[in-house]
Scaffold this active site. Structure first.
Site, PDB file in Angstrom:
ATOM      1  N   TYR A   1       0.852  -1.187   0.000  1.00  0.00           N
ATOM      2  CA  TYR A   1       0.000   0.000   0.000  1.00  0.00           C
ATOM      3  C   TYR A   1       0.886   1.234   0.000  1.00  0.00           C
ATOM      4  O   TYR A   1       1.837   1.332   0.780  1.00  0.00           O
ATOM      5  CB  TYR A   1      -0.908   0.009   1.240  1.00  0.00           C
ATOM      6  CG  TYR A   1      -1.789   1.226   1.349  1.00  0.00           C
ATOM      7  CD1 TYR A   1      -2.844   1.439   0.471  1.00  0.00           C
ATOM      8  CD2 TYR A   1      -1.572   2.176   2.353  1.00  0.00           C
ATOM      9  CE1 TYR A   1      -3.666   2.549   0.581  1.00  0.00           C
ATOM     10  CE2 TYR A   1      -2.389   3.298   2.474  1.00  0.00           C
ATOM     11  CZ  TYR A   1      -3.434   3.477   1.591  1.00  0.00           C
ATOM     12  OH  TYR A   1      -4.246   4.586   1.704  1.00  0.00           O
TER      13      TYR A   1
ATOM     14  N   ASP B   1       9.251   3.054  -0.270  1.00  0.00           N
ATOM     15  CA  ASP B   1       8.194   3.672   0.538  1.00  0.00           C
ATOM     16  C   ASP B   1       8.473   3.287   1.983  1.00  0.00           C
ATOM     17  O   ASP B   1       8.135   2.202   2.434  1.00  0.00           O
ATOM     18  CB  ASP B   1       6.820   3.173   0.077  1.00  0.00           C
ATOM     19  CG  ASP B   1       5.695   3.810   0.881  1.00  0.00           C
ATOM     20  OD1 ASP B   1       6.003   4.482   1.889  1.00  0.00           O
ATOM     21  OD2 ASP B   1       4.518   3.629   0.504  1.00  0.00           O
TER      22      ASP B   1
ATOM     23  N   LYS C   1       4.467   9.138   8.759  1.00  0.00           N
ATOM     24  CA  LYS C   1       4.196   8.528  10.070  1.00  0.00           C
ATOM     25  C   LYS C   1       5.166   9.008  11.173  1.00  0.00           C
ATOM     26  O   LYS C   1       5.014  10.116  11.641  1.00  0.00           O
ATOM     27  CB  LYS C   1       4.122   7.008   9.928  1.00  0.00           C
ATOM     28  CG  LYS C   1       2.909   6.649   9.036  1.00  0.00           C
ATOM     29  CD  LYS C   1       2.420   5.240   9.110  1.00  0.00           C
ATOM     30  CE  LYS C   1       1.069   5.128   8.397  1.00  0.00           C
ATOM     31  NZ  LYS C   1       1.061   4.359   7.183  1.00  0.00           N
TER      32      LYS C   1
HETATM   33  C1  LIG Z   1       0.390   4.826   5.764  1.00  0.00           C
HETATM   34  C2  LIG Z   1       1.126   4.564   4.523  1.00  0.00           C
HETATM   35  C3  LIG Z   1       1.043   5.407   3.405  1.00  0.00           C
HETATM   36  C4  LIG Z   1       0.058   6.537   3.323  1.00  0.00           C
HETATM   37  O1  LIG Z   1       0.294   7.526   4.272  1.00  0.00           O
HETATM   38  P1  LIG Z   1      -0.929   8.513   4.637  1.00  0.00           P
HETATM   39  O2  LIG Z   1      -0.291   9.481   5.576  1.00  0.00           O
HETATM   40  O3  LIG Z   1      -1.971   7.638   5.269  1.00  0.00           O
HETATM   41  O4  LIG Z   1      -1.395   9.126   3.384  1.00  0.00           O
HETATM   42  C5  LIG Z   1       1.879   5.173   2.335  1.00  0.00           C
HETATM   43  N1  LIG Z   1       2.735   4.142   2.332  1.00  0.00           N
HETATM   44  C6  LIG Z   1       2.839   3.293   3.382  1.00  0.00           C
HETATM   45  C7  LIG Z   1       3.836   2.187   3.331  1.00  0.00           C
HETATM   46  C8  LIG Z   1       2.021   3.460   4.489  1.00  0.00           C
HETATM   47  O5  LIG Z   1       2.083   2.589   5.489  1.00  0.00           O
END
Ligand SMILES: *Cc1c(COP(=O)(O)O)cnc(C)c1O
Length: 424
Positions: A141, A236, A264
């Site tokens: 994701y 990511d 995060k």
């Molecule tokens: C949470 C997450 C996102 C998206 O971040 P948001 O702040 O919710 O838009 C993208 N990539 C990874 C791996 C994530 O865990």
């Protein structure tokens, strides 16, 4: 008002009663709770019930809820203004902390969420390479931007199908979806589309099909192939940055990407994302280069001071070894309890994040993750919630520990989990 009364009201006012889908508890059944406050490792709902929290806001809160240092930084900033729309000194300080932590990141651009970070990184990769295809992995994701919401087709290098109504086929078809941890599929995709692939985006440790670790050699193969074909490698690290180590997954595994997406923990609980990478790539971002990306609240002082306070505390404390041991204590305890009850399970863990899968087989990609017994997970979740343990309300997510969790918290949680499991 009770959780149920408030949720009834919420459902009339907001789709599903929530601002983000999984919060509706649909994957696990039962009524969602409505939160009133949280502190350290604990969270309370509007009925005053206390929970030991292993959701930790889905990962940002590595220092626990409302860490005094982070709260103080935000209070002090509030008196100096909420937003300027002009560069503030905190941006430069946080950029320095990021660049000093990750050698592959020489310049960084702040945005307001992880979604914005990945979306912008993809645009940058396409602009930089002049190519249009992107590669992502089934079950990873990367936020909810159109081209990244594409899920799996079966087979090897399948052309993407739209993962959601609202994403036109023309856009989805530019996203190639491959199985995670499968070097042969990767090789095949590059042989076929190599010269047209702008980038590969990957969670170096997957956290969004549940925790799935990269198999020996997978990340190396990815690095070699992207280099060979001139595609950019995007990590990511929205979950893994400052979670696996100060330098994230790239330091943990010793492999540098071209672009890194962050979020995060970087914002310590405030809305924040960032993308960064080698200078020659980042120089293509406006206004230094032609690739446009902007934001009214980007670099806002609250997210900046919360991020600075979080990272500074983290680097001073250096809690990674302690967190690892603490998390191991929890996963070993859970495994003991489940085994005792004769429940087949697999726990995938790295550092202070893990997932409990209800399956006997190894979980190494989305297909194997989907073999977990989700009906059982739902009952497990609800039994835990009744006992006062909050975990992610969906199977394909990670549990997180924070420095606020103590050994006593873990032992207390294990007692509650044991009671919950015996009631299954
Ligand atoms: C949470 C997450 C996102 C998206 O971040 P948001 O702040 O919710 O838009 C993208 N990539 C990874 C791996 C994530 O865990």
């Amino acid at each position: 008002m009770t959780n149920a009364e408030l949720f009834e009201k919420a459902k009339k006012l907001m789709p599903g009663g929530v601002s983000s889908p999984v919060r509706a508890f649909k994957a696990v059944g039962g009524e969602p709770i409505i939160v009133s406050k949280a502190q350290g490792s604990r969270l309370w709902d509007v009925e005053g019930k206390e929970y030991i929290d292993f959701l930790m806001s889905w990962g940002p809160l590595i220092l626990g809820h409302a860490h005094p240092r982070v709260v103080r930084a935000i209070e002090e900033q509030a008196r100096r203004g909420l937003s300027y729309g002009i560069t503030n000194e905190h941006e430069i300080k946080l950029a320095e902390l990021v660049v000093d932590s990750m050698p592959s990141v020489q310049m960084v651009r702040f945005v307001s969420s992880g979604t914005e970070a990945t979306m912008s990184a993809i645009r940058l990769a396409r602009g930089y390479t002049g190519r249009k295809y992107i590669v992502k992995f089934d079950g990873c994701y990367h936020g909810h931007a159109d081209s990244l919401l594409v899920s799996a087709g079966s087979g090897v290098a399948t052309l993407g199908i739209p993962g959601t109504p609202g994403v036109p086929e023309e856009i989805a078809s530019l996203t190639l979806v491959l199985p995670y941890n499968n070097p042969a599929a990767l090789e095949e995709a590059f042989e076929k589309y190599g010269e047209q692939i702008a980038c590969v985006i990957v969670e170096p440790v997957a956290g969004n099909m549940g925790v799935v670790l990269p198999r020996e050699g997978f990340l190396e193969r990815l690095r070699n192939l992207t280099l060979k074909y001139g595609a950019l490698l995007i990590y990511d690290e929205v979950i893994t940055n400052f979670r696996l180590s100060r330098g994230g997954a790239q330091a943990y595994f010793g492999i540098d990407p071209d672009i890194t997406c962050m979020g995060k923990i970087l914002g310590g609980g405030m809305p924040l994302g960032a993308y960064g990478g080698k200078r020659e790539i980042m120089e293509k971002v406006a206004p230094e280069g032609p690739i446009y990306q902007a934001g009214t609240l980007s670099g806002n002082p609250f997210s900046m001071v919360a991020g600075i306070a979080t990272l500074t505390q983290l680097f001073e404390e250096n809690p990674y070894e302690r967190l690892e041991k603490l998390t191991q204590r929890l996963t070993e305890g859970i495994s003991r309890i489940l085994s005792h009850k004769g429940i087949p399970h697999r726990i995938n863990r790295i550092a202070s994040m893990f997932t409990v899968f209800f399956t006997e087989e190894e979980v190494y990609d989305y297909e194997t993750a989907r073999r977990s017994d989700r009906e059982l997970f739902g009952r497990f979740f609800r039994a835990l919630l009744r006992e006062g343990i909050l975990i992610p309300p969906a199977q394909f997510e990670a549990w997180f520990l924070s420095t606020a969790h103590t050994e006593e918290d873990i032992d207390r949680a294990l007692e509650k989990i044991e009671r919950a499991v015996s009631s299954l």
